[in-house]
Design a protein around this motif. Structure first.
Motif, mmCIF file in Angstrom:
data_model
loop_
_atom_site.group_PDB
_atom_site.id
_atom_site.type_symbol
_atom_site.label_atom_id
_atom_site.label_comp_id
_atom_site.label_asym_id
_atom_site.label_seq_id
_atom_site.Cartn_x
_atom_site.Cartn_y
_atom_site.Cartn_z
ATOM 1 N N ALA A 1 0.838 -1.208 0.000
ATOM 2 C CA ALA A 1 0.000 0.000 0.000
ATOM 3 C C ALA A 1 0.863 1.244 0.000
ATOM 4 O O ALA A 1 0.591 2.212 -0.730
ATOM 5 C CB ALA A 1 -0.932 -0.022 1.210
ATOM 6 N N ILE A 2 1.945 1.247 0.802
ATOM 7 C CA ILE A 2 2.845 2.408 0.835
ATOM 8 C C ILE A 2 3.439 2.640 -0.545
ATOM 9 O O ILE A 2 3.464 3.762 -1.062
ATOM 10 C CB ILE A 2 3.971 2.184 1.870
ATOM 11 C CG1 ILE A 2 3.431 2.266 3.284
ATOM 12 C CG2 ILE A 2 5.078 3.200 1.694
ATOM 13 C CD1 ILE A 2 4.454 1.914 4.318
ATOM 14 N N MET A 3 3.904 1.543 -1.176
ATOM 15 C CA MET A 3 4.523 1.704 -2.491
ATOM 16 C C MET A 3 3.503 2.175 -3.513
ATOM 17 O O MET A 3 3.831 2.983 -4.390
ATOM 18 C CB MET A 3 5.160 0.386 -2.918
ATOM 19 C CG MET A 3 6.393 0.103 -2.088
ATOM 20 S SD MET A 3 7.142 -1.450 -2.469
ATOM 21 C CE MET A 3 7.622 -1.192 -4.132
ATOM 22 N N PHE A 4 2.267 1.703 -3.374
ATOM 23 C CA PHE A 4 1.222 2.155 -4.295
ATOM 24 C C PHE A 4 1.014 3.660 -4.178
ATOM 25 O O PHE A 4 0.962 4.374 -5.191
ATOM 26 C CB PHE A 4 -0.091 1.421 -4.009
ATOM 27 C CG PHE A 4 -1.257 1.993 -4.744
ATOM 28 C CD1 PHE A 4 -1.347 1.867 -6.112
ATOM 29 C CD2 PHE A 4 -2.247 2.685 -4.079
ATOM 30 C CE1 PHE A 4 -2.413 2.408 -6.801
ATOM 31 C CE2 PHE A 4 -3.315 3.223 -4.756
ATOM 32 C CZ PHE A 4 -3.387 3.082 -6.121
ATOM 33 N N VAL A 5 0.924 4.188 -2.948
ATOM 34 C CA VAL A 5 0.706 5.625 -2.768
ATOM 35 C C VAL A 5 1.865 6.418 -3.353
ATOM 36 O O VAL A 5 1.663 7.421 -4.043
ATOM 37 C CB VAL A 5 0.511 5.949 -1.281
ATOM 38 C CG1 VAL A 5 0.495 7.438 -1.053
ATOM 39 C CG2 VAL A 5 -0.777 5.361 -0.774
ATOM 40 N N ILE A 6 3.103 5.937 -3.117
ATOM 41 C CA ILE A 6 4.268 6.698 -3.572
ATOM 42 C C ILE A 6 4.342 6.744 -5.096
ATOM 43 O O ILE A 6 4.564 7.799 -5.693
ATOM 44 C CB ILE A 6 5.538 6.122 -2.925
ATOM 45 C CG1 ILE A 6 5.578 6.622 -1.492
ATOM 46 C CG2 ILE A 6 6.783 6.551 -3.660
ATOM 47 C CD1 ILE A 6 6.536 5.953 -0.625
ATOM 48 N N PHE A 7 4.084 5.611 -5.737
ATOM 49 C CA PHE A 7 4.153 5.636 -7.197
ATOM 50 C C PHE A 7 2.925 6.310 -7.810
ATOM 51 O O PHE A 7 2.987 6.826 -8.928
ATOM 52 C CB PHE A 7 4.394 4.232 -7.737
ATOM 53 C CG PHE A 7 5.789 3.765 -7.446
ATOM 54 C CD1 PHE A 7 6.863 4.349 -8.103
ATOM 55 C CD2 PHE A 7 6.048 2.823 -6.484
ATOM 56 C CE1 PHE A 7 8.156 3.981 -7.814
ATOM 57 C CE2 PHE A 7 7.333 2.442 -6.190
ATOM 58 C CZ PHE A 7 8.396 3.021 -6.856
ATOM 59 N N ASP A 8 1.834 6.350 -7.051
ATOM 60 C CA ASP A 8 0.659 7.130 -7.440
ATOM 61 C C ASP A 8 1.023 8.609 -7.540
ATOM 62 O O ASP A 8 0.727 9.282 -8.536
ATOM 63 C CB ASP A 8 -0.400 6.934 -6.355
ATOM 64 C CG ASP A 8 -1.799 7.043 -6.871
ATOM 65 O OD1 ASP A 8 -1.975 6.828 -8.079
ATOM 66 O OD2 ASP A 8 -2.702 7.320 -6.076
ATOM 67 N N VAL A 9 1.706 9.116 -6.510
ATOM 68 C CA VAL A 9 2.121 10.524 -6.505
ATOM 69 C C VAL A 9 3.093 10.788 -7.647
ATOM 70 O O VAL A 9 3.022 11.824 -8.316
ATOM 71 C CB VAL A 9 2.733 10.884 -5.136
ATOM 72 C CG1 VAL A 9 3.266 12.294 -5.147
ATOM 73 C CG2 VAL A 9 1.705 10.733 -4.043
#
Lengths: 168, 122
Positions: free
Chosen positions: B68-76
């Motif tokens: 989930a953390i990696m998803f948010v970061i690559f989302d940004v």
């Protein structure tokens, strides 16, 4: 004009009621769903202000990413129904004073900010393109600092969660 | 242009309204039509013929959180890529270098995650 007014009314109602439900629910997962409603309504408010890019960013990052992050964070922990104990009145007064001070500070800050120019009418321009031109010409250092911030967040998150995973 | 936008959002509003109305209407209509006769056996959760036990809200593996953390970061990261791509014809080489530095820093993060074997699932 009246259509905008109605839309603003509905969206602000949804925003505030989502926030209130988030506080008053007992189960954490219901709280996250209420918070997602608030995020979505704020995105609607941004779109109403003709800031489409900010609105869609709000949907992508907050409604999509942050809600999922919160859900997984909750799923990791013990999340049985919270028993709410009655708070002491002194603590309540202290909390209320804190909230009031925060509100006054934010309100005063908004009122006192000197807006240097007249508002630009972005509805006739390409919104996203203007953001791109401004961001990559005038705000280069902040942009690169954002990438450092994201890197630190990624590595920090991995270190903390990895330690947890190895312990299990 | 502004009037055109307003009309577009009217369509979005109608779409949202229909999207909320259809499931609510269908479920209400079904409630009116169906017979109401619950027994304890009918109320049980169906789980492929097995007896269900415990709560459905179990404690998750911590690996989901890393994803989930990696998803948010690559989302940004994607969001920063988007205005860059739209304004690319007005920006020139300097912006390309900027974006390459930006992506390189995030690739370092991805390589770190790879080396730490976070991406593996066992």
């Amino acid at each position: 004009m009246s259509g905008q007014y109605i839309a603003f009314f509905i969206l602000s109602l949804l925003t505030i009621s989502g926030a209130i439900f988030m506080i008053s629910f007992n189960r954490v997962i219901h709280m996250v769903v209420a918070l997602a409603f608030t995020f979505l309504s704020i995105a609607g408010l941004f779109i109403l202000l003709e800031a489409e890019f900010v609105g869609l960013t709000q949907i992508m990052v907050y409604s999509g990413g942050v809600s999922v992050l919160m859900l997984f964070g909750i799923m990791l922990t013990q999340h049985s129904k919270v028993e709410r104990s009655e708070q002491k009145p002194a603590l309540r007064i202290f909390t209320f004073a804190g909230i009031l001070a925060f509100f006054v500070a934010v309100f005063y800050g908004i009122q006192k900010t000197p807006w240097s120019q007249e508002a630009v009418d972005y509805s006739t321009q390409n919104n996203v393109k203007e953001i791109g031109v401004q961001l990559y010409n005038n705000y280069v250092i902040p942009f690169e600092l954002v990438s450092v911030l994201l890197l630190v967040a990624l590595i920090g998150g991995i270190i903390m969660a990895k330690k947890e995973a190895d312990d299990e | 242009m502004a009037a055109l936008y307003a009309n577009n959002y009217l369509i979005v509003a109608i779409f949202l309204f229909l999207g909320i109305l259809l499931p609510v209407g269908a479920l209400t209509f079904g409630r009116l039509l169906r017979p109401h006769n619950p027994t304890t056996v009918k109320r049980e959760t169906y789980e492929s013929g097995l007896e269900p036990f415990g709560s459905s809200w179990v404690q998750f593996n911590v690996k989901y959180y890393i994803f989930a953390i990696m998803f948010v970061i690559f989302d940004v990261e994607t969001i920063f890529l988007y205005p860059w791509a739209v304004a690319y014809d007005q920006l020139g080489l300097f912006a390309l270098v900027e974006m390459l530095i930006f992506i390189a820093l995030l690739v370092i993060g991805l390589i770190y995650a790879w080396k730490k074997k976070v991406l593996e699932w066992n």
